[in-house]
Enzyme design. Sequence first.
Site, short mmCIF file in Angstrom:
data_model
loop_
_atom_site.label_atom_id
_atom_site.label_comp_id
_atom_site.label_asym_id
_atom_site.label_seq_id
_atom_site.Cartn_x
_atom_site.Cartn_y
_atom_site.Cartn_z
N GLY A 313 -16.45 -8.22 0.82
CA GLY A 313 -16.91 -7.11 0.00
C GLY A 313 -16.21 -7.11 -1.34
O GLY A 313 -15.24 -7.87 -1.56
N PRO A 314 -16.67 -6.31 -2.27
CA PRO A 314 -16.06 -6.28 -3.60
C PRO A 314 -14.64 -5.71 -3.54
O PRO A 314 -14.24 -5.08 -2.55
CB PRO A 314 -16.99 -5.35 -4.39
CG PRO A 314 -17.66 -4.50 -3.36
CD PRO A 314 -17.79 -5.37 -2.15
N SER A 315 -13.87 -5.94 -4.61
CA SER A 315 -12.52 -5.39 -4.70
C SER A 315 -12.57 -3.87 -4.62
O SER A 315 -13.46 -3.23 -5.17
CB SER A 315 -11.85 -5.83 -6.00
OG SER A 315 -11.74 -7.24 -6.06
N GLY A 316 -11.57 -3.30 -3.92
CA GLY A 316 -11.51 -1.85 -3.78
C GLY A 316 -12.34 -1.30 -2.64
O GLY A 316 -12.46 -0.09 -2.50
N GLY A 318 -11.61 -1.54 0.50
CA GLY A 318 -10.76 -1.08 1.59
C GLY A 318 -10.45 -2.14 2.62
O GLY A 318 -10.01 -1.82 3.73
N GLU A 442 -6.84 -13.20 2.40
CA GLU A 442 -7.08 -14.19 1.34
C GLU A 442 -6.21 -15.43 1.56
O GLU A 442 -5.47 -15.86 0.67
CB GLU A 442 -6.79 -13.57 -0.03
CG GLU A 442 -7.85 -12.61 -0.50
CD GLU A 442 -9.20 -13.30 -0.71
OE1 GLU A 442 -9.24 -14.38 -1.32
OE2 GLU A 442 -10.19 -12.77 -0.23
#
Length: 519
Positions: A313-316, A318, A442
Site C-alpha cells: 500500500g502507499p506510504s502512511g 499503517g 522492507e
Amino acid sequence: MAGPLLGLTVAVLVGAVVSASGSYLMERTGEGIVLGARRRLVDRMLRLKVADVDRLKPGDLLSRVTGDTTLLRAVLTNGIVESVGAVFMLVGAIVMMATMDAVLLLVTLGVIVVVGGMVALIMPRIQRAQAQAQEAVGEMGSVLDRALQAYRTVKASGAEEREIAVVGEAAARARDRGLQVAGWTSLAGVATFMAVQIAFLAVLGVGGARVSSGALEVSSLIAFLLYLFYLVSPIGQLVQGGVQLQQGLAALGRIKEIEELPAEPATASTAVVGEPVGVTFRDVVFRYGEDRPLVHDGVSFEVPPGGLTALVGPSGAGKSTVFGLVERFYEHQDGVITVGGRDIRDWPLGELRAALGYVEQDAPVLAGTLRENLLFAARDVTDEELERAIVRTRLDDLVSRLPDGLETAVGHRGVLLSGGERQRVAIARALLRRPRLLLLDEATSQLDAVNELRLREVIAEVARETTVLVIAHRLSTVTGADRIVVMEAGRVRAVGTHAELVGEDELYRELAATQFLVG
C-alpha cells in the site's frame, strides 16, 4: 622537647592517614552509590515502553545517566562529609560561646537565624535553577546527537555552519542556565558572609555596652569575638553543603522522572522452537496519541500459520504500525489482535517476543564485530546454525572478504558495511532466533536486483518452515506471496493473490503498473 615533638609528629602522621583513608572511603562509597544509580537508570531506560522513548530525546537521556548521577556523587562525598564536620565544629563553638556570655550568644544566634532564613528561601531557587541547567545540558546533547546521527547529510548539504550555530545556541542556553545557578549560589554565599559580619558588629556593640557597664570582662569579649570568627568556616561549609544538596535533589528529581515511567517486564533472550503461528487483526483501532489522527481505523485481516503474507500500500497506510502492534511496542485502543489464536494481551511479553523475529526497515547494526551482531538475538546457537544462516542470507562472500572474518569490527551503526549488507545481517540475525513468526519490514529495499532475487528465494524457503509477514513497496518481492493485504489510509481495502488483485483492485493494479509488473 624530644618526647612532645615525637608525639606531635606521630599525631600528625596518624591524622594524615586517617584523613586520607576517610576521604578515599567516602569517594569509594559515593562511586558505589552512583554506580548503583546508573545501573538502575539504564535498566529502567532499556525497559521503557517504545511510546515513552519516542517522546524523549537521546541526548537528554544520556545527560541523566552521566551528568545528573555525577552531581549525586558530589553531594554524597564532599557535601555530606563537610556538612557533618561543620555541624560538630558549629556545635562546639556555640557551646564555648554559651559558657562565656548567654546574652551575646542570643545576639549571635538571632542574626544567624534571620540570615539563615534568607538562605533557606534561596535554596529552592537553586534547586529549580539547577534542574533547568541540567535540562539545558540535555537539550544541547540532543541537538548535537541530531547532527551526529545525520553527519553525512550535514556534510553533503553544506550545513556545518548552520548546525554549529544551532548547537552553539543550545550551549549558550545551557550557559545562561548555569549562570542562574551561579547567581543564586553566590547570593547564598554573600548572605553567609554578611551573617557573620553583622553578628560581629552586633556582638561588638552589645558586648561593648556590657563591658562599659561592668557586666562583662574585656578579655571575655575578645575571646567571644574570636569564637565568632571561628564560626565562619562551619557556617560556610553548611551553606555549601546545602547548595550541593539542592543540586543533588535537582539531579535526583530528573532521575526519578525516568524511574517513575512504566517499564516493561523482562523479556526472554532466546526463542523456544515451536510450530508457526498465525496473526489475526479484527477491527483494530490505533493512534499514537490522543491528539494524533487515527493510524488504524478498523483494520481486519488474517495471516494463517506458515507461508508468506505481504502487506502493501502507499506510504502512511499503517503497514509498519502493524508490526509495532504485533511486537507490542504500542497498545491498540480497540479491536482484537491474536497471535497463534491467543489474544496478544494474554501473551507474557517475553514469550511473545521470543516467538517473533523482526527486521526493521533501517536494519540497524550495532558497533562491534560481525559475529556479535549476528548472535545479538540468539546467543546460544551453534557454529553450524550460524554458518547455515550466513550461507542462506548470502553473507558468506562478505565474511570471506573481511580481514578478520566474523571477528571484524563493523563500526558505529555498521558504517563499514553497505546498506544491502546491513539488511542481510539483520535478516540473518532474525533467522538465528528461530522465529515462529518472521516480520520483515522492507527487507529488500537496499538490495540490488541480483541479491534481491536471491533473498526472495531465501524468504520463500523460510516461508516453508515458519510464518513470514513482509511489508513491501517493491511488489516484485511479493508477487509469489500466498496472500497480499492491500492497505490504504488505515484500512484494509483488498486481500488476495497477485493475480487476483491485479484484476480486482484498482489501487494494487496501479501500484503494479508503476513498477512495470503489468501493462
